[in-house]
Design an enzyme around this catalytic site. Structure first.
Site, short mmCIF file in Angstrom:
data_model
loop_
_atom_site.label_atom_id
_atom_site.label_comp_id
_atom_site.label_asym_id
_atom_site.label_seq_id
_atom_site.Cartn_x
_atom_site.Cartn_y
_atom_site.Cartn_z
N SER A 1 77.06 -3.45 69.90
CA SER A 1 77.08 -2.54 71.06
C SER A 1 75.68 -2.27 71.58
O SER A 1 74.72 -2.23 70.81
CB SER A 1 77.72 -1.22 70.62
OG SER A 1 77.41 -0.19 71.54
N TYR B 1 76.37 -2.44 78.67
CA TYR B 1 76.82 -1.48 79.68
C TYR B 1 75.97 -1.69 80.93
O TYR B 1 74.78 -2.01 80.81
CB TYR B 1 76.60 -0.04 79.18
CG TYR B 1 77.63 0.44 78.18
CD1 TYR B 1 78.99 0.46 78.51
CD2 TYR B 1 77.25 0.91 76.93
CE1 TYR B 1 79.93 0.92 77.61
CE2 TYR B 1 78.19 1.38 76.02
CZ TYR B 1 79.53 1.38 76.37
OH TYR B 1 80.46 1.85 75.48
N THR C 1 81.06 -4.35 79.42
CA THR C 1 82.05 -3.26 79.42
C THR C 1 82.02 -2.55 80.77
O THR C 1 80.98 -2.06 81.19
CB THR C 1 81.74 -2.27 78.28
OG1 THR C 1 81.81 -2.99 77.04
CG2 THR C 1 82.74 -1.12 78.26
N LYS D 1 85.13 -6.55 79.63
CA LYS D 1 85.89 -5.64 78.75
C LYS D 1 86.31 -4.38 79.50
O LYS D 1 85.51 -3.79 80.24
CB LYS D 1 85.00 -5.24 77.56
CG LYS D 1 85.65 -4.29 76.57
CD LYS D 1 84.80 -4.18 75.31
CE LYS D 1 85.45 -3.35 74.24
NZ LYS D 1 85.30 -1.92 74.44
N HIS E 1 89.32 1.12 75.83
CA HIS E 1 88.20 1.65 75.04
C HIS E 1 88.72 2.40 73.81
O HIS E 1 88.16 3.43 73.40
CB HIS E 1 87.35 2.58 75.92
CG HIS E 1 85.87 2.52 75.66
ND1 HIS E 1 84.99 1.85 76.48
CD2 HIS E 1 85.11 3.05 74.67
CE1 HIS E 1 83.76 1.99 76.01
NE2 HIS E 1 83.80 2.71 74.91
C1 FNR Z 1 84.03 2.18 70.67
N1 FNR Z 1 84.20 1.29 71.72
C2 FNR Z 1 83.09 0.81 72.40
N2 FNR Z 1 83.22 -0.15 73.35
C3 FNR Z 1 82.13 -0.66 73.97
O1 FNR Z 1 82.28 -1.53 74.82
N3 FNR Z 1 80.89 -0.20 73.65
C4 FNR Z 1 80.67 0.77 72.73
O2 FNR Z 1 79.53 1.15 72.45
C5 FNR Z 1 81.81 1.32 72.09
N4 FNR Z 1 81.67 2.32 71.16
C6 FNR Z 1 82.75 2.71 70.40
C7 FNR Z 1 82.56 3.59 69.33
C8 FNR Z 1 83.63 3.90 68.50
C9 FNR Z 1 83.42 4.81 67.34
C10 FNR Z 1 84.91 3.36 68.76
C11 FNR Z 1 86.08 3.67 67.85
C12 FNR Z 1 85.10 2.52 69.83
C13 FNR Z 1 85.52 0.71 72.00
C14 FNR Z 1 85.77 -0.52 71.11
O3 FNR Z 1 84.98 -1.59 71.49
C15 FNR Z 1 87.23 -0.97 71.18
O4 FNR Z 1 87.61 -1.10 72.52
C16 FNR Z 1 88.20 -0.04 70.46
O5 FNR Z 1 87.62 0.47 69.29
C17 FNR Z 1 89.48 -0.76 70.10
O6 FNR Z 1 90.41 0.11 69.54
P1 FNR Z 1 90.64 0.29 67.95
O7 FNR Z 1 90.65 -1.09 67.33
O8 FNR Z 1 89.50 1.11 67.46
O9 FNR Z 1 91.95 0.98 67.89
#
Ligand code: FNR
Length: 381
Positions: A107, A130, A156, A252, A276
């Site tokens: 990330s 981002y 994203t 994404k 997300h």
């Molecule tokens: C995320 N997600 C996320 N997505 C992204 O594009 N950049 C990011 O920095 C983050 N940060 C982030 C932190 C935490 C703690 C979580 C749980 C999620 C979203 C992530 O990429 C993804 O879309 C989801 O986590 C998918 O769902 P599940 O597998 O956690 O249910």
């Protein structure tokens, strides 16, 4: 000794071992968390068809995502602050992913930097970006990702504004945590985590050091987000980033067939059906609910991936059956990391791989490439 047999076991162990503010950061969604819950629960209504007396020898989960070979069609999702679930968390997760032959996605908001991951792995990892107002900063991040030989850029698009997570505000989420009395009391009951943190210097946002050194707690992070994340973002910017990057581009955060068509038009190599993880628009449909219409709209023109709510290999096969070429897991690997570091991420991947393999066999298939809607009971999806 704690016996771990499923992702839920890892979640419980992580809850015991990770300080509350970081456990809650992972295990939460925005506002009422209705989309967060639906992401997982909507998998349960989809039913698989059991088949018997089929040759099940020599099974294979090998596949590809954006043209790159993967030992199974599962990648680690980009997650911010992963190095707060466990010291050096991103490095440990990337190593486990490499061992399992699957992509790790770093990330923008990680604790370990792009260069940290490159120095501790040999397989190419993916970088998530981002879109920020400061185009020079984006240029620098893209150049750093190129220098680290990242295999794909995951762009994203669903975080122009930030969804509110009540728990983060109540907990005063910050990285590193502020040493208030409640935090100190809570951390005193997590000795492994504290020891790990004492042993690393990686405690701030590794990729944005120098750019936003003042960002530490949630209110300064959301102020920085409001200031930096681009409210005027358009598909023209996506095309510019694609050109600037020049490699595989994965979009994404697509939840709508109309946006999926625009993603195809932008020239992206894949899109991820994702809300997300229920952390942005509360009240949105679950990802697995949104997947079929998007596959029907653009599935012949672009690779469709998905994430959100996957907690087992059974969930993975359902997403593949509905047309996903690959899936990502977020919280499951974070729970593994918080529970047992690199070994916990490996355990998570081992559980998912075994469940996927055995479920494919129960459905009467030997090759993951043959998984399609025929393995699902009509009327249940
Ligand atoms: C995320 N997600 C996320 N997505 C992204 O594009 N950049 C990011 O920095 C983050 N940060 C982030 C932190 C935490 C703690 C979580 C749980 C999620 C979203 C992530 O990429 C993804 O879309 C989801 O986590 C998918 O769902 P599940 O597998 O956690 O249910």
């Amino acid at each position: 000794m704690t016996i771990i047999t499923c992702i839920e076991d890892l979640r419980r162990l992580a809850q015991r071992r990770v300080p509350r503010m970081f456990y809650d950061y992972a295990d939460s969604g925005s506002w009422t968390e209705s989309t967060y819950r639906a992401n997982a629960s909507d998998f349960q209504t989809i039913k698989l068809r059991q088949r018997v007396a089929v040759n099940l020898e020599n099974r294979s989960l090998a596949s590809s995502m954006v043209g790159q070979p993967v030992a199974m069609p599962v990648a680690l999702a980009p997650t911010g602050l992963t190095g707060m679930q466990h010291a050096d968390g991103e490095i440990l997760a990337a190593r486990a992913a490499e061992k399992f032959g699957i992509p790790f996605t770093l990330s923008t908001m990680s604790i370990c930097s792009i260069e940290d991951i490159a120095a501790h792995t040999t397989a190419p990892f993916w970088f998530q970006l981002y879109v920020m107002k400061d185009r020079e900063f984006i240029n620098r991040l893209i150049d750093r990702a190129k220098a680290a030989r990242c295999g794909a850029l995951v762009l994203t698009l669903d975080l122009q504004v930030l969804g509110q997570r009540h728990k983060d505000l109540r907990n005063g989420l910050s990285a590193p945590p502020r040493l208030t009395i409640p935090n100190l009391i809570n951390m005193a009951s997590k000795p492994r985590w504290c020891l790990g943190m004492l042993g690393t210097r990686r405690r701030g946002f590794g990729n944005i050091v120098g750019h936003a050194s003042s960002v530490s707690d949630m209110s300064s992070l959301s102020a920085w987000t409001n200031q930096q994340f681009d409210l005027s973002l358009s598909w023209r910017d996506v095309e510019w980033i694609k050109q600037r990057w020049g490699g595989k581009l994965i979009i994404k955060g697509i939840m709508d067939a109309e946006d999926a068509r625009l993603a195809v038009a932008s020239g992206a190599d894949a899109l991820i059906v994702s809300n997300h993880g229920g952390r942005q628009l509360d009240g949105a449909q679950s990802s697995i609910g949104a997947l079929p219409a998007i596959v029907d709209a653009v599935g012949t023109q672009i690779e469709v991936h998905m994430d959100g709510g996957i907690r087992s290999g059974q969930d993975v096969i359902k997403a593949l059956a509905l047309g996903a070429k690959g899936v990502y897991i977020g919280r499951p690997f974070l729970y593994g990391l918080g529970a047992m570091g690199e070994q916990g991420v490996s355990k998570c991947l081992d559980i998912i791989r075994n469940e996927l393999d055995l479920t494919m066999a129960f459905c009467g298939l030997r090759d993951v490439a043959d998984v399609d809607r025929k393995i699902l009971l009509p009327g249940t999806y």
